[in-house]
Structures are given as C-alpha cells and as structure tokens.
Design a protein around this motif. Structure first.
Motif, short mmCIF file in Angstrom:
data_model
loop_
_atom_site.label_atom_id
_atom_site.label_comp_id
_atom_site.label_asym_id
_atom_site.label_seq_id
_atom_site.Cartn_x
_atom_site.Cartn_y
_atom_site.Cartn_z
N UNK A 133 65.89 42.88 63.91
CA UNK A 133 67.26 43.11 63.46
C UNK A 133 68.24 43.22 64.60
N UNK A 134 67.86 43.92 65.65
CA UNK A 134 68.75 44.08 66.80
C UNK A 134 68.98 42.75 67.51
N UNK A 135 67.93 41.93 67.59
CA UNK A 135 68.10 40.61 68.19
C UNK A 135 69.04 39.74 67.34
N UNK A 136 68.89 39.83 66.02
CA UNK A 136 69.75 39.06 65.12
C UNK A 136 71.20 39.52 65.24
N UNK A 137 71.39 40.82 65.40
CA UNK A 137 72.73 41.38 65.59
C UNK A 137 73.39 40.74 66.81
N UNK A 138 72.63 40.64 67.90
CA UNK A 138 73.16 40.03 69.12
C UNK A 138 73.50 38.57 68.90
N UNK A 139 72.58 37.83 68.27
CA UNK A 139 72.78 36.41 68.04
C UNK A 139 74.05 36.15 67.22
N UNK A 140 74.27 36.96 66.18
CA UNK A 140 75.35 36.68 65.23
C UNK A 140 76.72 37.21 65.66
N UNK A 141 76.74 38.17 66.59
CA UNK A 141 78.02 38.71 67.03
C UNK A 141 78.53 38.07 68.32
N UNK A 142 77.63 37.84 69.28
CA UNK A 142 78.07 37.41 70.61
C UNK A 142 78.86 36.10 70.56
N UNK A 143 78.25 35.08 69.97
CA UNK A 143 78.92 33.78 69.92
C UNK A 143 80.21 33.82 69.14
N UNK A 144 80.21 34.60 68.05
CA UNK A 144 81.43 34.66 67.21
C UNK A 144 82.57 35.33 67.94
N UNK A 145 82.29 36.39 68.68
CA UNK A 145 83.34 37.07 69.44
C UNK A 145 83.94 36.12 70.46
N UNK A 146 83.07 35.42 71.18
CA UNK A 146 83.55 34.49 72.21
C UNK A 146 84.37 33.36 71.58
N UNK A 147 83.86 32.80 70.48
CA UNK A 147 84.55 31.70 69.79
C UNK A 147 85.94 32.13 69.32
N UNK A 148 86.03 33.31 68.72
CA UNK A 148 87.32 33.80 68.21
C UNK A 148 88.29 34.09 69.35
N UNK A 149 87.78 34.60 70.45
CA UNK A 149 88.64 34.82 71.63
C UNK A 149 89.23 33.50 72.10
#
Length: 292
Positions: A166-182
């Motif tokens: 779950x923690x790995x999935x959390x990283x996968x799904x948040x990191x890229x989205x934050x960068x993309x939105x920025x």
C-alpha cells in the motif's frame, strides 16, 4: 493574476462516523439499521469484514442508502466530512482566494468499501453542489470547480501484510501526479487528513519530495486547518548514484559487476527484480527527474 489549485486528498471514514452519530436523521430504514449497528459501526469495520463489500457495492448515486446519506451530508458537509472541512476551510482562509480561477479536487480512498463509499459521497457533493462549495469557501462564482474519479490506493484494505504494498502504491500514484500538475501550472495542495496514520505520514514526505506547493492538515479533535512546513528533504546520495546507473532491464549479475547493491535497493522498495531484469520503480524515476 489568477491561480489554479489542485487539491489531492486522502479519504478516511469521517463521513461514516459522523453519520453514525446522527443515524436517527436518516430517512431510509435500511440506512438507519446500517448506521445504528453498534456491534459493526461502518466507520470502524475490519478490512476483511463482509460489510466492506456491501459498502463498495452501494458507493454511487441511485442507491437508497447512498442517496439518504448524501442528503444528510449536503445539509452540513463541513461537519460531516473532515476532508471537505479541511479543503474548504483552507480555501476560505487563503488571502488571495478572489483570484482563484480553478479548483481541481482529486480524492484518494483506500481499498476498503467504507473508504470508497465515503469518497463517492464527497465526490457527488462536489459535482452536484459546486455553488454551495464556492459559497462556503468564499470563492468567486466564476471559479471552476471539478473533481476527478477517485483513485483507489491498493494494498491498505487487504490486511497488515499488504501495508508495504500500500505504501509503495501511495508513492506511485501521488508522485507523478504532483509533478504533472505542477508542470501544468497548478498550485498543488496535498491534504493527508483522512486514512491510515502511516498513509498520512508517507504522503507528507512524498509531497515534500515531489514539490507540492502546500501540505495541509486538520486534526479530528479541532476544526482548525494548519499548514505543515515543507522541509528540504532529499534522497540519500548513495541511493541516487546507484539508481542512476540502472538501465531498465539490466541483470542482477551486471549490476553486481558495477558495484550496485541490488539487495539493498530491493529491500528499500526502490527497484523491482523480475525475470526480465531489474527495473527502477516509476515513482523513483519521477523523483530522480525532479531532482535533476
């Protein structure tokens, strides 16, 4: 000058716990029975309880229980939902709120029926009551309000042995989205108020590493929203150097010859080792790109 905000919020079960306190106000007898059940309160169901699947199956508009709960919540959304309270209060207190042209909200429930049900109710409120949300947040009538389809975080709902997944999935799904939105010009605000405690802790760190604009939090015992300081955290240079050497699909033997400790990287959850070779995880690649 105008600003676009993207708010990424985890979702817990505050909606359900607050409905339990007001179960007598529900119109449907089925809904009252579910939320008055003292032996199995919906907000505190074990992840493997059979009622989790029931809530997963009634998590959209058109269901009798869902619609009854939604009608109760929309009467006072900030009292019933910790997630909405945190988001709306933060926007209302933002000094330049008159210049916010867009607010995009992305909900992240855990892979449990009660969290998915809660995110469904919150999403339906944002979609169906944008004028009410603007009014409560003190935003201009011209502000565009939108909400994405909830992103389910896998692993957390499958038991303690799945927590690392779950923690790995959390990283996968948040990191890229934050960068993309920025990169798309959004001011990214991360709200880790809801969900499991380790989930909130990891998300706060991920948000810092990925460069979120703000991290906000509201504790259940008080209604005030606070901004958490975004500390200048970095990846350990020895891991950064090792990961930078790995081309996708390299063999364990080749990496050993290069002096890379594959076992250590795998133990840290930074790489995946399979039959086709060693691969750096997507969230790590995104972080390395950001650091460069």
């Amino acid at each position: 000058m105008s600003y676009k905000f993207a708010v990424l919020s985890t979702v817990g079960t505050s909606v359900l716990s607050n409905v339990e306190k007001n179960a007598g106000k529900l119109k449907s007898s089925r809904a009252r029975d579910l939320f008055s059940n003292r032996s199995k309160p919906p907000s505190r169901l074990p992840v493997d309880d059979e009622l989790q699947e029931l809530f997963r199956g009634i998590s959209k508009p058109g269901n009798e229980v869902f619609d009854d709960v939604f009608n109760l919540i929309k009467s006072d959304p900030l009292t019933y939902s910790a997630e909405l309270n945190t988001i709306v209060t933060y926007l209302n207190e933002y000094p330049a709120k008159a210049h916010i042209s867009e607010v995009l909200i992305i909900l992240y429930p855990t892979d449990t029926g009660n969290s998915i049900f809660s995110s469904g109710v919150i999403k339906h409120y944002i979609e169906s009551e944008p004028m009410d949300l603007r009014r409560r947040a003190g935003l201009p009538n011209s502000t565009l309000i939108s909400v994405d389809e909830p992103v389910v975080l896998r692993g957390f709902g499958k038991g303690i042995e799945w927590f690392r997944v779950g923690l790995m999935d959390l990283m996968d799904k948040f990191t890229g989205r934050i960068i993309e939105l920025r990169e798309r010009g959004y001011r990214v605000v991360v709200n880790p108020t809801g969900g499991f405690k380790p989930e909130s802790a990891y998300l706060t760190l991920i948000a810092m590493l990925a460069g979120a604009w703000r991290i906000i939090y509201s504790h259940e015992s008080f209604r005030e929203v606070v901004e958490l300081p975004t500390l200048p955290v970095v990846i350990d240079p020895k891991y950064k150097a090792a990961l930078s050497q790995i081309a996708q699909g390299m063999s364990r033997g080749t990496l050993k010859e290069l002096g890379v400790d594959v076992n250590d990287l795998e133990d840290k959850g930074l790489i995946e080792v399979g039959e086709e070779g060693v691969h750096v995880k997507e969230w790590v690649i995104k972080l390395l790109e950001l650091i460069k």
